[in-house]
Design a protein around this motif. Structure first.
Motif, PDB file in Angstrom:
ATOM      1  N   GLY A   1      63.602  23.565  67.845  1.00  0.00           N
ATOM      2  CA  GLY A   1      63.396  24.996  67.664  1.00  0.00           C
ATOM      3  C   GLY A   1      62.584  25.365  66.436  1.00  0.00           C
ATOM      4  N   ARG A   2      62.298  24.405  65.557  1.00  0.00           N
ATOM      5  CA  ARG A   2      61.585  24.771  64.320  1.00  0.00           C
ATOM      6  C   ARG A   2      60.139  25.157  64.643  1.00  0.00           C
ATOM      7  N   ARG A   3      59.571  25.953  63.713  1.00  0.00           N
ATOM      8  CA  ARG A   3      58.204  26.415  63.948  1.00  0.00           C
ATOM      9  C   ARG A   3      57.194  25.298  63.719  1.00  0.00           C
TER      10      ARG A   3
ATOM     11  N   VAL B   1      55.675  20.185  53.482  1.00  0.00           N
ATOM     12  CA  VAL B   1      56.311  18.877  53.275  1.00  0.00           C
ATOM     13  C   VAL B   1      55.868  17.942  54.403  1.00  0.00           C
ATOM     14  N   ARG B   2      55.860  18.472  55.613  1.00  0.00           N
ATOM     15  CA  ARG B   2      55.454  17.663  56.770  1.00  0.00           C
ATOM     16  C   ARG B   2      54.013  17.201  56.606  1.00  0.00           C
ATOM     17  N   SER B   3      53.182  18.086  56.065  1.00  0.00           N
ATOM     18  CA  SER B   3      51.786  17.732  55.951  1.00  0.00           C
ATOM     19  C   SER B   3      51.583  16.532  55.005  1.00  0.00           C
TER      20      SER B   3
ATOM     21  N   LEU C   1      73.332  20.603  67.200  1.00  0.00           N
ATOM     22  CA  LEU C   1      72.706  21.354  66.108  1.00  0.00           C
ATOM     23  C   LEU C   1      71.365  20.727  65.712  1.00  0.00           C
ATOM     24  N   ARG C   2      71.346  19.397  65.610  1.00  0.00           N
ATOM     25  CA  ARG C   2      70.096  18.724  65.216  1.00  0.00           C
ATOM     26  C   ARG C   2      69.034  18.871  66.301  1.00  0.00           C
ATOM     27  N   ASP C   3      69.443  18.816  67.563  1.00  0.00           N
ATOM     28  CA  ASP C   3      68.492  19.049  68.662  1.00  0.00           C
ATOM     29  C   ASP C   3      67.881  20.432  68.525  1.00  0.00           C
TER      30      ASP C   3
ATOM     31  N   ALA D   1      70.597  17.208  54.942  1.00  0.00           N
ATOM     32  CA  ALA D   1      69.506  17.743  54.118  1.00  0.00           C
ATOM     33  C   ALA D   1      68.154  17.485  54.795  1.00  0.00           C
ATOM     34  N   THR D   2      68.017  16.321  55.420  1.00  0.00           N
ATOM     35  CA  THR D   2      66.742  15.951  56.051  1.00  0.00           C
ATOM     36  C   THR D   2      66.394  16.911  57.179  1.00  0.00           C
ATOM     37  N   SER D   3      67.416  17.282  57.897  1.00  0.00           N
ATOM     38  CA  SER D   3      67.208  18.192  59.011  1.00  0.00           C
ATOM     39  C   SER D   3      66.625  19.533  58.510  1.00  0.00           C
ATOM     40  N   LYS D   4      66.967  19.903  57.273  1.00  0.00           N
ATOM     41  CA  LYS D   4      66.421  21.145  56.691  1.00  0.00           C
ATOM     42  C   LYS D   4      65.037  20.922  56.107  1.00  0.00           C
ATOM     43  N   ILE D   5      64.929  19.873  55.300  1.00  0.00           N
ATOM     44  CA  ILE D   5      63.664  19.615  54.595  1.00  0.00           C
ATOM     45  C   ILE D   5      62.502  19.422  55.562  1.00  0.00           C
ATOM     46  N   SER D   6      62.816  18.813  56.712  1.00  0.00           N
ATOM     47  CA  SER D   6      61.746  18.515  57.663  1.00  0.00           C
ATOM     48  C   SER D   6      61.252  19.764  58.401  1.00  0.00           C
ATOM     49  N   THR D   7      61.833  20.934  58.102  1.00  0.00           N
ATOM     50  CA  THR D   7      61.321  22.158  58.732  1.00  0.00           C
ATOM     51  C   THR D   7      60.141  22.749  57.941  1.00  0.00           C
TER      52      THR D   7
ATOM     53  N   ASP E   1      59.340   3.668  60.723  1.00  0.00           N
ATOM     54  CA  ASP E   1      60.390   4.640  61.035  1.00  0.00           C
ATOM     55  C   ASP E   1      60.075   5.914  60.236  1.00  0.00           C
ATOM     56  N   SER E   2      59.442   6.881  60.892  1.00  0.00           N
ATOM     57  CA  SER E   2      59.018   8.070  60.133  1.00  0.00           C
ATOM     58  C   SER E   2      60.215   8.903  59.683  1.00  0.00           C
ATOM     59  N   GLY E   3      61.315   8.846  60.437  1.00  0.00           N
ATOM     60  CA  GLY E   3      62.524   9.577  60.035  1.00  0.00           C
ATOM     61  C   GLY E   3      63.041   9.074  58.691  1.00  0.00           C
ATOM     62  N   ALA E   4      62.902   7.760  58.472  1.00  0.00           N
ATOM     63  CA  ALA E   4      63.362   7.184  57.202  1.00  0.00           C
ATOM     64  C   ALA E   4      62.564   7.759  56.043  1.00  0.00           C
ATOM     65  N   MET E   5      61.312   8.125  56.297  1.00  0.00           N
ATOM     66  CA  MET E   5      60.488   8.695  55.222  1.00  0.00           C
ATOM     67  C   MET E   5      60.998  10.091  54.852  1.00  0.00           C
ATOM     68  N   TYR E   6      61.319  10.900  55.869  1.00  0.00           N
ATOM     69  CA  TYR E   6      61.893  12.230  55.585  1.00  0.00           C
ATOM     70  C   TYR E   6      63.256  12.089  54.902  1.00  0.00           C
ATOM     71  N   ARG E   7      64.018  11.119  55.344  1.00  0.00           N
ATOM     72  CA  ARG E   7      65.334  10.884  54.732  1.00  0.00           C
ATOM     73  C   ARG E   7      65.179  10.480  53.264  1.00  0.00           C
ATOM     74  N   ALA E   8      64.193   9.615  53.001  1.00  0.00           N
ATOM     75  CA  ALA E   8      63.975   9.125  51.639  1.00  0.00           C
ATOM     76  C   ALA E   8      63.647  10.282  50.698  1.00  0.00           C
TER      77      ALA E   8
ATOM     78  N   GLY F   1      59.559   8.896  65.806  1.00  0.00           N
ATOM     79  CA  GLY F   1      59.893  10.132  65.109  1.00  0.00           C
ATOM     80  C   GLY F   1      60.051  11.293  66.070  1.00  0.00           C
ATOM     81  N   ARG F   2      59.564  12.464  65.633  1.00  0.00           N
ATOM     82  CA  ARG F   2      59.688  13.662  66.476  1.00  0.00           C
ATOM     83  C   ARG F   2      58.318  14.233  66.856  1.00  0.00           C
ATOM     84  N   ASP F   3      57.306  13.924  66.011  1.00  0.00           N
ATOM     85  CA  ASP F   3      55.985  14.549  66.194  1.00  0.00           C
ATOM     86  C   ASP F   3      54.879  13.504  66.196  1.00  0.00           C
ATOM     87  N   ILE F   4      55.218  12.269  66.511  1.00  0.00           N
ATOM     88  CA  ILE F   4      54.220  11.201  66.368  1.00  0.00           C
ATOM     89  C   ILE F   4      53.123  11.328  67.436  1.00  0.00           C
TER      90      ILE F   4
HETATM   91  O1   DC Z   1      65.095   9.914  63.303  1.00  0.00           O
HETATM   92  P1   DC Z   1      66.018  10.292  62.161  1.00  0.00           P
HETATM   93  O2   DC Z   1      67.399  10.695  62.604  1.00  0.00           O
HETATM   94  O3   DC Z   1      66.078   9.257  61.094  1.00  0.00           O
HETATM   95  O4   DC Z   1      65.346  11.593  61.535  1.00  0.00           O
HETATM   96  C1   DC Z   1      65.897  12.228  60.424  1.00  0.00           C
HETATM   97  C2   DC Z   1      65.459  13.684  60.401  1.00  0.00           C
HETATM   98  O5   DC Z   1      64.060  13.785  60.152  1.00  0.00           O
HETATM   99  C3   DC Z   1      65.732  14.491  61.661  1.00  0.00           C
HETATM  100  O6   DC Z   1      66.394  15.680  61.296  1.00  0.00           O
HETATM  101  C4   DC Z   1      64.383  14.828  62.226  1.00  0.00           C
HETATM  102  C5   DC Z   1      63.432  14.619  61.090  1.00  0.00           C
HETATM  103  N1   DC Z   1      62.171  14.002  61.503  1.00  0.00           N
HETATM  104  C6   DC Z   1      61.091  14.808  61.707  1.00  0.00           C
HETATM  105  O7   DC Z   1      61.201  16.025  61.571  1.00  0.00           O
HETATM  106  N2   DC Z   1      59.898  14.258  62.047  1.00  0.00           N
HETATM  107  C7   DC Z   1      59.763  12.948  62.196  1.00  0.00           C
HETATM  108  N3   DC Z   1      58.578  12.441  62.530  1.00  0.00           N
HETATM  109  C8   DC Z   1      60.873  12.102  62.015  1.00  0.00           C
HETATM  110  C9   DC Z   1      62.084  12.663  61.676  1.00  0.00           C
END
Ligand code: DC
Length: 233
Positions: free
Chosen positions: A189-191, A111-113, A182-184, A101-107, A37-44, A132-135
Motif C-alpha cells: 500500500g505504500r506510495r 531512503v529507497r533511492s 500488516l506488513r503486506d 522499524a524497517t517496515s516504516k523506514i522502507s516507505t 538480499d535487499s531486505g537485509a540492506m533496509y534492515r541494516a 526484495g519487493r521492488d527488484i
Molecule cells: O524481505 P525482508 O523481510 O527482509 O524485508 C524487510 C523489510 O524491508 C520489509 O518491510 C520490506 C522492506 N523491503 C523493501 O521495501 N524493499 C526491498 N527491496 C526489500 C525489502
C-alpha cells in the motif's frame, strides 16, 4: 545446470514468508551466482537508525544516514554476513524491533533511492540473484528474468512461526498472522515502490512446493528464456 547463463540478473519479489530468500540463495548457489538480499540492506539501515535514536518519520535524517552508511553483504558458506560500517549485525537485523522499524523506514522514497543506487552498483557485473519487493519493478526493470513468489497467508504464517521458533522466540500464531497482514498492507500500500508483480514476472505459488522444486521451476524458466533469446539472435 551448465553455466550457459553467465552474467544474468535475476529478480525475485514477493511478500513476506513467500520463501524468496531460501529459493534465491539456492538458485544462486546452483548457478554459481551471487545472492543479494535487499531486505537485509533496509534492515541494516534500520538497525543503525534505531541505535542512533532517529525518528523513523524523519525522512531527511534517514536519507542522510543512508548516504553515510556502509552496508556490505559478504558471502559466508551457506549464509551471508551483513556488515554495517564494518560491524557484523547479521543476527541483530532479524530482531523484531528492527523488523518493525524497517517496515516504516522502507516507505521513504529518498531512503529507497539511496538503496536502489547501491543495489544497482552491487549487481553491475551481472551474475546476481536479488530478492526484495521492488527488484523487478524498480531496481532492475530490465532484469533478464523476473519471478514473483507467493504463498497462502496461513502457509506464510506457519513459516514465520517456525523461523521465530528456530531463533529461540515463542510467538503466537495469531499474532504472527496479524503482523504478516500488516506488513503486506504496508509493502503493497505504500506510495513509493509498492510491492507488485512486474508484468513479465513468472509467478510461482510456493504454498505446496518444497524449495528444491521451486528452484527447479526457476531453472527451467531460465533455460527456456536463454534458449529463446539465443534462438532469436
Ligand atoms: O524481505 P525482508 O523481510 O527482509 O524485508 C524487510 C523489510 O524491508 C520489509 O518491510 C520490506 C522492506 N523491503 C523493501 O521495501 N524493499 C526491498 N527491496 C526489500 C525489502
Amino acid at each position: 545446470m551448465s553455466r550457459t547463463t553467465d552474467g544474468l540478473i535475476i529478480a525475485i519479489d514477493g511478500p513476506v514468508g513467500a520463501g524468496k530468500s531460501t529459493a534465491a540463495r539456492l538458485l544462486a548457489k546452483r548457478l554459481g551466482y551471487r545472492y543479494i538480499d535487499s531486505g537485509a540492506m533496509y534492515r541494516a539501515l534500520s538497525w543503525k537508525a534505531l541505535r542512533a535514536g532517529l525518528d523513523l518519520d524523519d525522512e531527511q535524517s534517514l536519507r542522510r544516514l543512508a548516504d553515510e552508511t556502509s552496508i556490505v553483504i559478504e558471502p559466508a558458506g551457506d549464509r551471508e554476513l551483513i556488515l554495517v560500517d564494518g560491524q557484523e549485525v547479521s543476527r541483530q537485523i532479524r530482531e523484531r524491533e528492527v523488523e518493525q522499524a524497517t517496515s516504516k523506514i522502507s516507505t521513504h522514497p529518498s531512503v529507497r533511492s539511496v538503496m536502489v543506487t547501491h543495489q544497482r552498483h552491487m549487481a553491475a557485473q551481472g551474475g546476481v540473484v536479488m530478492d526484495g519487493r521492488d527488484i523487478g519493478t524498480v531496481v532492475f526493470p530490465d532484469a533478464d528474468l523476473k519471478f514473483y513468489l507467493t504463498a497462502r497467508v496461513e502457509v506464510r504464517t506457519k513459516r514465520r512461526y517456525l523461523e521465530t521458533q528456530a531463533a529461540g522466540a515463542t510467538r503466537k500464531m495469531d499474532e504472527l498472522a496479524e503482523e504478516i497482514t500488516l506488513r503486506d498492507a504496508r509493502d503493497m500500500g505504500r506510495r513509493a515502490s509498492p510491492l507488485r508483480k512486474a508484468d513479465e514476472a513468472v509467478t510461482i505459488d510456493t504454498s505446496d512446493l518444497p524449495v528444491s522444486q521451486v528452484v527447479d521451476a526457476m531453472e527451467e524458466e531460465i533455460r527456456r528464456k536463454t534458449a529463446a533469446s539465443k534462438g532469436s539472435t
